[in-house]
Design an enzyme around this catalytic site. Structure first.
Site, PDB file in Angstrom:
ATOM      1  N   GLY A 114      21.507  39.329  15.413  1.00 44.82           N
ATOM      2  CA  GLY A 114      22.687  39.262  16.270  1.00 44.82           C
ATOM      3  C   GLY A 114      23.943  39.597  15.487  1.00 44.82           C
ATOM      4  N   CYS A 115      24.980  40.009  16.192  1.00 47.32           N
ATOM      5  CA  CYS A 115      26.200  40.460  15.502  1.00 47.32           C
ATOM      6  C   CYS A 115      26.862  39.322  14.720  1.00 47.32           C
ATOM      7  CB  CYS A 115      27.164  41.104  16.492  1.00 47.32           C
ATOM      8  SG  CYS A 115      27.625  40.099  17.910  1.00 47.32           S
ATOM      9  N   HIS A 116      27.165  38.208  15.386  1.00 45.37           N
ATOM     10  CA  HIS A 116      27.772  37.076  14.676  1.00 45.37           C
ATOM     11  C   HIS A 116      26.830  36.550  13.592  1.00 45.37           C
ATOM     12  CE1 HIS A 116      31.110  36.645  17.494  1.00 45.37           C
ATOM     13  NE2 HIS A 116      30.261  36.667  18.496  1.00 45.37           N
TER      14      HIS A 116
END
Length: 308
Positions: A114-116
């Site tokens: 995931g990005c975060h």
């Protein structure tokens, strides 16, 4: 020539993957017409005729797509949240260790981070592994992202001529501390507790800055130890330690917009410090990471087709 299918090509992540791959001469892209792109039989045929299929879909649709696979040789690279903590899937962040990279190379099922989570895990995983951070330490994480991370609906809201004035200022979300990235942030770092997480979306298209603050009294080592670990862990064109991301006292979350690389650093002093990771939420936070995993599977140079 390897055949590649992007299931969900019209979404934000799928479009970026397609843009990065369409000019490559070592692969053949399988395409479905507008009429067939949601047809289950057509999708299943495309997936099973591919060497590698990217899933750029909502979680439920990604699970459904994995269930369509009957070809034992087809590799699935899933960009959704659905399989990131599934032990049958390799976690697609090869820079974490040779073990992570080897599992990607030898797996038929790969989950793109995931990005975060990418920034948090990049910062915390090597410090837990080295014993600098104890697994029972309670951490917090601040993450500033561009609005493209919210997908087509949020992009349309921010780019509308009639948008609300509220969108002109940064907005914190995930207020219930149930953000979908928390599971992988905890699992991949092997922390006993998920971090206190503060994601913020702001009025710029793409880019990300993830910060983890820590007190020196809570860890086994100081800022120089952390610098050395980051230098030794992250020294590739895709993920690298940067001694100075400081821009005259500021640090912009948009500095790597449009690129597929990540910078990692640490700032502060021997009492208080901040761990920072900067990258593009659509790059190393999504599409760039997916293509890097494809390159590993195909035995290509990892940065092939990426904007570094």
């Amino acid at each position: 020539m390897k055949k590649i299918f992007i299931d969900g090509r019209v979404g934000t992540t799928g479009l970026r993957i397609y843009e990065r791959l369409e000019s490559r001469e070592d692969i053949e892209l399988i395409s479905l017409s507008e009429e067939l792109r949601k047809d289950p039989m057509a999708r299943a045929e495309a997936i099973n005729s591919s060497d590698v299929s990217f899933l750029c879909l909502p979680d439920a649709a990604a699970v459904e797509a994995v269930g369509m696979v009957t070809n034992p040789d087809t590799v699935i690279i899933d960009t959704s949240t659905a399989h990131r903590t599934n032990p049958q899937f390799a976690y697609g962040f090869p820079e974490l260790s040779s073990e992570f990279e080897d599992k990607i190379r030898n797996s038929k099922r790969i989950a793109v981070p995931g990005c975060h989570a990418s920034g948090f895990i990049a910062l915390v995983h090597p410090l837990v592994k080295a014993g600098i951070i104890k697994k029972d330490l309670g951490l917090s994480c601040h993450s500033l992202t561009g609005y493209s991370g919210g997908g087509k609906k949020m992009i349309a809201e921010y780019e509308s001529d009639e948008r609300s004035f509220l969108l002109g200022a940064p907005r914190q979300y995930g207020l219930g501390q149930e953000h979908k990235h928390l599971r992988e942030m905890k699992a991949i770092t092997e922390l006993e507790n998920a971090p206190l997480f503060c994601p913020i979306v702001a009025d710029f298209y793409s880019g990300m800055l993830v910060t983890v603050p820590i007190f020196a009294k809570d860890i086994n080592g100081g800022i120089d130890n952390i610098r050395e670990i980051y230098k030794n862990t992250y020294n590739t064109p895709i993920v690298k330690y940067n001694e100075s991301m400081n821009e005259e006292g500021f640090m912009s979350a948009a500095a790597l917009t449009g690129r597929d690389s990540m910078e990692v650093g640490v700032y502060g002093n021997n009492d208080r410090m901040i761990l920072v990771a900067r990258y593009d939420n659509l790059g190393k936070g999504a599409s760039g990471a997916a293509i890097e995993n494809l390159n590993i599977v195909l035995g290509c140079e990892k940065a092939l087709g990426l904007e570094i």
